[in-house]
Write an enzyme that holds these catalytic residues in place. Sequence first.
Site, short mmCIF file in Angstrom:
data_model
loop_
_atom_site.label_atom_id
_atom_site.label_comp_id
_atom_site.label_asym_id
_atom_site.label_seq_id
_atom_site.Cartn_x
_atom_site.Cartn_y
_atom_site.Cartn_z
N LYS A 1 -1.03 6.52 7.80
CA LYS A 1 -2.01 6.49 6.71
C LYS A 1 -3.30 7.25 7.06
O LYS A 1 -3.55 7.55 8.23
CB LYS A 1 -2.31 5.03 6.36
CG LYS A 1 -1.10 4.25 5.83
CD LYS A 1 -1.51 2.87 5.36
CE LYS A 1 -0.33 2.09 4.81
NZ LYS A 1 -0.75 0.80 4.21
N TYR B 1 3.44 3.49 -4.92
CA TYR B 1 3.17 2.04 -4.78
C TYR B 1 3.32 1.30 -6.11
O TYR B 1 2.74 0.23 -6.28
CB TYR B 1 1.78 1.82 -4.20
CG TYR B 1 1.69 1.96 -2.69
CD1 TYR B 1 2.38 1.08 -1.84
CD2 TYR B 1 0.91 2.94 -2.10
CE1 TYR B 1 2.29 1.19 -0.46
CE2 TYR B 1 0.81 3.05 -0.70
CZ TYR B 1 1.51 2.17 0.10
OH TYR B 1 1.43 2.26 1.47
N ASN C 1 -4.50 -0.11 7.43
CA ASN C 1 -3.66 -0.68 8.49
C ASN C 1 -2.72 0.35 9.13
O ASN C 1 -1.69 0.01 9.68
CB ASN C 1 -2.89 -1.91 7.97
CG ASN C 1 -1.95 -1.56 6.82
OD1 ASN C 1 -1.90 -0.42 6.38
ND2 ASN C 1 -1.18 -2.54 6.38
N HIS D 1 2.70 2.52 7.09
CA HIS D 1 3.55 1.85 6.10
C HIS D 1 5.00 2.00 6.54
O HIS D 1 5.37 3.03 7.13
CB HIS D 1 3.40 2.51 4.72
CG HIS D 1 4.47 2.10 3.75
ND1 HIS D 1 4.41 0.94 3.04
CD2 HIS D 1 5.65 2.69 3.43
CE1 HIS D 1 5.51 0.83 2.30
NE2 HIS D 1 6.28 1.88 2.51
N GLU E 1 12.26 5.18 -1.18
CA GLU E 1 11.04 5.77 -0.60
C GLU E 1 11.34 7.09 0.11
O GLU E 1 10.54 8.02 0.05
CB GLU E 1 10.38 4.77 0.35
CG GLU E 1 9.81 3.56 -0.39
CD GLU E 1 9.03 2.61 0.50
OE1 GLU E 1 8.36 1.73 -0.06
OE2 GLU E 1 9.10 2.73 1.75
P1 CMP Z 1 1.87 -1.32 3.07
O1 CMP Z 1 2.94 -1.71 4.03
O2 CMP Z 1 1.55 0.11 2.95
O3 CMP Z 1 2.24 -1.89 1.61
C1 CMP Z 1 1.26 -2.15 0.63
C2 CMP Z 1 -0.12 -2.09 1.18
O4 CMP Z 1 -1.13 -2.70 0.41
C3 CMP Z 1 -0.17 -2.83 2.50
O5 CMP Z 1 0.54 -2.10 3.47
C4 CMP Z 1 -1.66 -2.95 2.72
O6 CMP Z 1 -2.20 -1.88 3.45
C5 CMP Z 1 -2.23 -2.88 1.30
N1 CMP Z 1 -3.01 -4.07 0.97
C6 CMP Z 1 -4.31 -4.07 0.69
N2 CMP Z 1 -4.73 -5.32 0.43
C7 CMP Z 1 -3.66 -6.13 0.54
C8 CMP Z 1 -3.46 -7.54 0.39
N3 CMP Z 1 -4.45 -8.36 0.06
N4 CMP Z 1 -2.22 -8.02 0.60
C9 CMP Z 1 -1.19 -7.18 0.92
N5 CMP Z 1 -1.33 -5.84 1.08
C10 CMP Z 1 -2.55 -5.33 0.89
#
Ligand code: CMP
Length: 140
Positions: A11, A51, A114, A117, A128
């Site tokens: 990311k 998403y 984070n 993904h 995906e």
């Molecule tokens: P990812 O695995 O990319 O899938 C969806 C993303 O939403 C997740 O990682 C997080 O980075 C993002 N995200 C942001 N806020 C939240 C939240 N409160 N709960 C879950 N995912 C979140």
Amino acid sequence: MAIEQTLSIIKPDATGRNLAGQICSMLEGAGLRIVAQKRVRLTRDQAKAFYAVHAGRPFYEELCEFMASGPVVVQVLEGTDAISRNRAVMGATNPAEAEAGTIRKAYGLSIGENSVHGSDGQETAREEIGFFFSQLELVG
Ligand code: CMP
């Protein structure tokens, strides 16, 4: 045990800190092979489409804004049980809850930023991978 493929995204928070190589190294160290890879800059609409499953959730707009805020590295990872293997090395969605030795523990900044993904199941992985790659681009 089966050979699987899964989609991984490094990311913008990680590409911005020049961490793509270190994250690739952790993925390879976990037994995953990068069989396709490209660095792209998503538009907001492309991030929203990727998403779409999260549309309507409170974090959706912010998530899509963030994913379009800088380059990402999209990858297809292959290996034995690649989907769960990748999720294990990524660590918990919230870096504060991620275990030692995981990518999100090492590099994640927050639940939104984070660093990586990964697909969460076989059907999602197929969808995906198809979002970003054609069969011709899966080069092994
Ligand atoms: P990812 O695995 O990319 O899938 C969806 C993303 O939403 C997740 O990682 C997080 O980075 C993002 N995200 C942001 N806020 C939240 C939240 N409160 N709960 C879950 N995912 C979140």
